[in-house]
Design an enzyme around this catalytic site. Structure first.
Site, short mmCIF file in Angstrom:
data_model
loop_
_atom_site.label_atom_id
_atom_site.label_comp_id
_atom_site.label_asym_id
_atom_site.label_seq_id
_atom_site.Cartn_x
_atom_site.Cartn_y
_atom_site.Cartn_z
N GLU A 173 47.23 -21.95 -7.40
CA GLU A 173 46.29 -21.37 -6.34
C GLU A 173 47.06 -20.49 -5.28
O GLU A 173 47.09 -20.73 -4.29
CB GLU A 173 45.36 -22.24 -5.54
CG GLU A 173 44.49 -23.08 -6.61
CD GLU A 173 43.36 -23.79 -5.55
OE1 GLU A 173 43.47 -24.09 -4.26
OE2 GLU A 173 42.59 -24.49 -6.29
N GLU A 297 41.42 -27.04 -13.10
CA GLU A 297 40.76 -27.81 -11.97
C GLU A 297 39.33 -27.60 -11.96
O GLU A 297 39.05 -26.42 -11.91
CB GLU A 297 41.32 -27.57 -10.63
CG GLU A 297 42.55 -27.83 -10.31
CD GLU A 297 43.18 -27.86 -8.95
OE1 GLU A 297 42.38 -28.01 -7.97
OE2 GLU A 297 44.19 -27.65 -8.75
O1 AHR Z 1 41.95 -31.23 -6.27
C1 AHR Z 1 42.07 -30.69 -4.94
C2 AHR Z 1 42.79 -29.41 -4.42
O2 AHR Z 1 41.80 -28.48 -4.89
C3 AHR Z 1 44.04 -29.16 -5.26
O3 AHR Z 1 45.22 -29.57 -4.74
C4 AHR Z 1 43.97 -27.69 -5.27
O4 AHR Z 1 44.59 -26.96 -6.23
C5 AHR Z 1 42.37 -27.21 -4.99
O5 AHR Z 1 42.18 -26.42 -4.14
#
Ligand code: AHR
Length: 494
Positions: A173, A297
């Site tokens: 990110e 994610e």
């Molecule tokens: O999964 C929780 C958070 O969500 C992670 O650390 C991040 O990559 C995303 O914003």
């Protein structure tokens, strides 16, 4: 009658087992308590890893695990987590609750965890606050088998052999917590950092993953693919299903009404649009689909459970989560020509977890059961299939009533996974094969009220059962699928 057409004569892409991957971050009680309790814990463990959790993950056939973050990755300095434990630095976990991180779980412990689970390793490096040298030395430390400063250090720390790093993420990110970069800047940084992610292996290659877009940021995908597409094996995508109106009001994990159920599933379906649109951009730069879309994610994100630390992201998991999992996994299967890995967030005690723990107790969530029911898709070949659906839902939150995917394993057996997303209607389904006749079918079902969930006092409220209602009739397979349920069928054809 919903007809499910399957054409075994039209095999499509391979469904990489890594689509069934997971993610473990130094966040809340995921690593500490959830996975790692230390060798001296009264909780049964092997080299500090909880035996109950490891066994459940082996049973689910977890194929790959991402670590150490998430946002934590871009603040993680790997040297803090090696060597004698009493000498390891204690740091503040600034992202997640401001708690002390004692670094007792580091590189060696992660590798040991993956060894016990029997899964591949996906390490996420630090671009946001780390140097090129630091990243390069971490790769050398883990993967070089010869004589070098970092390989020697690994050996001093008790591991003679090089470890296997299957996947390496160059930042996380980086449009946000990983450095607030612009795509042009990140793309250049990616090109530089990845240069020094050296491949020391003779017989395999580290798969390098660039930081991809936040949800529907198509400009990020376009820019990073244009500038750096030739230097990557994969590009990540992050998208969370958040039912509420904003991040301050995400909604409860267990207290919701029918309208919120359909809103959640409608938002989960946004993944389909993301796969199409990011996939179309990638096709422009990479028509042969050499670069994988890595959805590292995904999952539901609700308000934390009442009276738990807001920085720990602990949430319960209901049949609604099971439906979100079924929607996404069927979508990833169907897009497996481009989607090469996916990692639900997160493994234990965080967000859409497959396992929850409390002290020595452990429970399997409805999401766990879906992953286990879908496990025979791993490394199977996607088959051409389609189902006639109806539109259901409330107000503007409309979705198809049924979701499905079908694959054929190397032994010829066929796996059908189908979910009925309706809360009210049972649907008769007839599965028709364009080639071959079904000669044997067995099945498993997961069903319950939309908010049904497991607790530490009642850990088996939601569990799978054998499904014996599928009948072989006139060369087809007929069954009724009840509301809010997931079915997986194993079929052999003659
Ligand atoms: O999964 C929780 C958070 O969500 C992670 O650390 C991040 O990559 C995303 O914003």
């Amino acid at each position: 009658m919903a007809k499910l057409y399957v054409n075994p004569g039209n095999p499509k892409s391979k469904i990489n087992k890594e689509i069934y991957g997971n993610f473990s971050e130094h966040l809340g009680r995921c690593i500490y308590e959830g996975l790692f309790v230390g060798e001296d814990s009264p909780i049964p463990n092997t080299n500090g890893m909880r035996n109950d959790v490891v066994n459940a993950l082996r049973e689910m056939k977890l194929p790959v695990l991402r670590w150490p973050g998430g946002c934590f990755a871009d603040e993680y300095h790997w040297m803090d987590g090696i060597g004698p434990k009493e000498k390891r630095k204690k740091i503040v976990n600034t992202h997640w609750g401001g708690v002390v991180e004692d670094n007792s779980f580091g590189t060696h412990e992660f590798m040991e965890l993956c060894r016990q689970i029997g899964c591949e390793t996906y390490i996420n490096g630090n671009v946001g606050s780390g140097t090129v040298r630091e990243m390069s030395e971490w790769v050398e430390y883990m993967t070089f088998s010869g004589v070098s400063p970092m390989a020697d250090l690994r050996k001093e720390n008790g591991h003679e052999e090089a470890y296997t790093v299957n996947y390496f993420g160059v930042g996380n990110e980086n449009w946000g917590c990983g450095g607030n970069m612009r795509p042009e800047y990140y793309a250049d940084e990616y090109r530089r950092y990845q240069t020094y992610v050296r491949n020391y292996y003779k017989d395999k290659k580290i798969y390098k993953i660039a930081c991809g877009p936040n949800s529907n940021d198509y400009n990020w995908t376009d820019t990073v693919m244009k500038i750096a597409g030739n230097y990557m094996d994969g590009l990540s995508l992050h998208y969370y299903t958040v039912p509420g109106k904003d991040w301050e009001h995400k909604g409860s994990a267990t207290q919701f009404d029918k309208a919120e159920y359909y809103t959640t599933l409608h938002k989960a379906y946004f993944m389909e649009e993301l796969l199409h649109r990011h996939g179309a951009i990638m096709d422009r730069y990479d028509p042969k689909k050499k670069v994988g879309l890595i959805v590292d994610e995904w999952g539901t994100w609700f308000d934390v459970e009442p009276s738990t630390n807001p920085g720990f992201l602990y949430q319960q998991n209901t049949m609604r989560d099971a439906m979100v999992a079924a929607i996404n996994l069927n979508l990833f299967n169907k897009h497996s020509d481009r989607v090469k890995m996916a990692n639900i967030a997160q493994l234990v005690n965080v967000l859409q977890a497959v396992i929850l723990t409390e002290g020595e107790k452990m429970l399997l969530t409805p999401t766990y059961h879906v992953f286990k029911m879908f496990r025979d898709h791993q490394d199977a070949t996607l088959l051409d299939s389609s189902i006639a659906t109806e539109t259901i839902g409330m107000d503007k939150d409309l979705i198809p009533n049924l979701t499905e995917s079908v694959s054929r394993a190397a032994d010829g057996s066929i796996t059908v996974t189908i979910a009925n997303l309706s809360l009210d209607d049972t649907y008769p389904v007839e599965t028709v094969f364009a080639e071959g006749t079904p000669e044997c079918v067995t099945g498993t079902i997961l069903t319950g009220a939309m908010d049904a969930h497991n607790t530490f006092d009642a850990p088996e409220t939601v569990k799978t059962a054998d499904f014996s209602d599928a009948k072989l009739e006139n060369g087809a397979i007929s069954f009724n699928i009840p509301p809010c349920s997931v079915i997986s069928l194993k079929v052999t054809l003659k």
